[in-house]
Design an enzyme around this catalytic site. Structure first.
Site, short mmCIF file in Angstrom:
data_model
loop_
_atom_site.label_atom_id
_atom_site.label_comp_id
_atom_site.label_asym_id
_atom_site.label_seq_id
_atom_site.Cartn_x
_atom_site.Cartn_y
_atom_site.Cartn_z
N ARG A 100 39.97 38.41 35.53
CA ARG A 100 39.35 38.72 36.82
C ARG A 100 38.94 37.37 37.36
NH1 ARG A 100 37.42 38.78 41.24
NH2 ARG A 100 36.02 40.35 42.13
N HIS A 103 34.67 34.12 40.55
CA HIS A 103 34.15 34.64 41.83
C HIS A 103 32.64 34.82 41.77
CE1 HIS A 103 34.08 38.27 39.38
NE2 HIS A 103 33.27 38.81 40.26
N HIS A 105 29.32 37.20 44.17
CA HIS A 105 29.07 38.18 45.23
C HIS A 105 27.58 38.26 45.53
CE1 HIS A 105 28.94 40.36 41.43
NE2 HIS A 105 30.23 40.14 41.28
N GLU A 109 25.47 42.18 39.27
CA GLU A 109 26.51 42.95 38.57
C GLU A 109 26.08 43.25 37.14
OE1 GLU A 109 30.58 41.36 38.70
OE2 GLU A 109 30.67 41.52 36.53
N HIS A 148 31.05 33.87 38.10
CA HIS A 148 31.48 34.28 36.76
C HIS A 148 32.97 34.61 36.73
CE1 HIS A 148 29.91 37.67 39.10
NE2 HIS A 148 30.86 38.41 38.55
N GLU A 170 34.41 45.75 46.17
CA GLU A 170 35.12 44.89 45.23
C GLU A 170 36.14 44.02 45.96
OE1 GLU A 170 34.62 44.19 42.20
OE2 GLU A 170 36.52 43.38 41.50
MN MN Z 1 31.71 40.12 39.64
#
Ligand code: MN
Ligand code: MN
Length: 390
Positions: A100, A103, A105, A109, A148, A170
């Site tokens: 993943r 990134h 946000h 999370e 992360h 997302e």
């Molecule tokens: Mn995340």
């Protein structure tokens, strides 16, 4: 012929009908029998259900799934389930070695590993770096804005991500490739003290980002560590460190900021209800409850005051919501399968008020005068917290 007739009859017997005693009548269709079988308490609600309440159930199986070379991801947010204003969630799967993308946000999370193992990396605002591997049932929390990455290890992995805002998407996280591709090349060159040509090979995959993509399975954790003089701050919590609270009907494990400081905005109870057991009648005095069903089959009735109550059925992969302060129970409707689910709150602390404990800790005469109950009920009350009964 006889066998064929028998199997036809058996099939018809298993088709639920909207009939409760003298009320209701056969549904001759059109109808979605599979959905009716999964939601028996919508088709035939308990007679105590009454009034108008919003929908409090959505299944990840009904959510759009984003498939990429390295795995997949689907989300249940306020757009799928409008009552879920405080929490949004993502169910993600990564192949062995898949990443993943790096990134961050705007939302915190919190995550729960469903199966497999993953490697997590992060760096915080003080320049402290973090690297850890997580396995089944382990948790992590990256505070809002902290960058992360997540990578599937040998067998790949699947996990549930929880965000502290129902509006989260997302698809709108800050991706490292996205930023590189939308920054003038001469700025990149100046920023890193290299030449523009050093960035001529930036990825130009779909939308110029990678999001979920195939990588190499990393070596042991120790081989990946980047030495750093700053101290220890953990963004992970391992299930083995969590103390269970066992009662007659099952087990609860509570994880909130008192034992996991990184999770400063999300508190969770991991609830195991034995076959036939009940998460007792209670409510939460701080905030909405958001639920994710991990295993088994359950039923919940939400009491919303003003003579209104509504019952929903939940199975593995479903999401449930209980609006702030509404009374509820969760019953394991199976005789032989455990029911396992997460109770999630946008709060630093897990808090609940037990109906039973309330009645046990005030003058008994007060309770008797309200409910006209006798000594048998009064003697059954418990002064201590007893979240699961049977
Ligand atoms: Mn995340
Ligand atoms: Mn609850």
């Amino acid at each position: 012929m006889q066998t064929q007739r028998n199997s036809k009859k058996k099939e018809q017997d298993s088709i639920p009908q909207p009939i409760r005693g003298n009320d209701g009548f056969e549904d001759r269709g059109p109808r979605n029998v599979l959905l009716d079988q999964q939601n028996p308490d919508l088709l035939v609600p308990p007679a105590t259900d009454h009034g108008t309440l919003p929908n409090m159930k959505f299944s990840f199986s009904m959510a759009h799934n984003r498939l990429q070379e390295g795995g997949w991801a689907r989300q249940v947010t306020i757009r799928e389930l409008p009552i879920s204003k405080e929490i949004a969630a993502v169910n993600m799967c990564l192949k062995p070695g898949a990443l993943r993308e790096m990134h961050w946000h705007k939302e915190a999370e919190w995550a729960y590993m469903l199966w497999g193992r993953a490697r997590l990396s992060s760096v915080d605002q003080n320049g402290q770096n973090f690297l850890d591997d997580v396995g089944p049932h382990d948790m992590w929390n990256f505070p809002a804005g902290i960058p992360h990455s997540i990578q599937g290890l040998e067998e790949g992995c699947e996990f549930l991500l929880i965000f502290d805002d129902g509006n989260f998407s997302e698809d709108s996280t800050f991706l490292i490739t996205d930023w590189f591709n939308y920054t003038p090349k001469h700025i990149l060159a100046k920023n890193f003290g290299v030449s523009e040509s050093d960035f001529s090979e930036l990825p130009t995959d779909v939308d110029h980002t990678r999001y979920i993509f195939q990588g190499e399975i990393p070596g042991p954790l120790s081989s990946d560590e980047v030495p750093n003089k700053l101290g220890e701050r953990s963004f992970t919590y391992h299930i083995s460190d969590l103390k269970p609270l066992k009662t007659s009907g099952g087990t609860v494990r509570i994880i909130d900021s008192t034992i996991f400081p990184a999770a400063s905005t999300i508190a969770v109870g991991i609830v195991d209800v034995e076959p036939g057991g009940l998460r007792e009648l209670h409510w939460h005095p701080n905030t909405d409850e958001w639920q994710y069903y991990l295993e088994g089959n359950g039923r919940m009735t939400v009491f919303a005051s003003e003579h209104t109550a509504r019952t929903f059925n939940y199975s593995a992969g479903d999401v449930g919501v209980v609006p702030f302060a509404m009374g509820h129970y969760v019953e394991n409707t199976s005789d032989d399968t455990p029911l396992r689910f997460l109770e999630v709150f946008r709060s630093p602390h897990f808090q609940d008020v037990s109906l039973n404990q309330w009645m046990a800790l005030i003058p008994p005469e007060l309770v008797k005068e309200h409910l006209d109950v006798g000594d048998k009920v009064m003697k059954s009350l418990r002064k201590e917290k007893w979240p699961l009964v049977k």
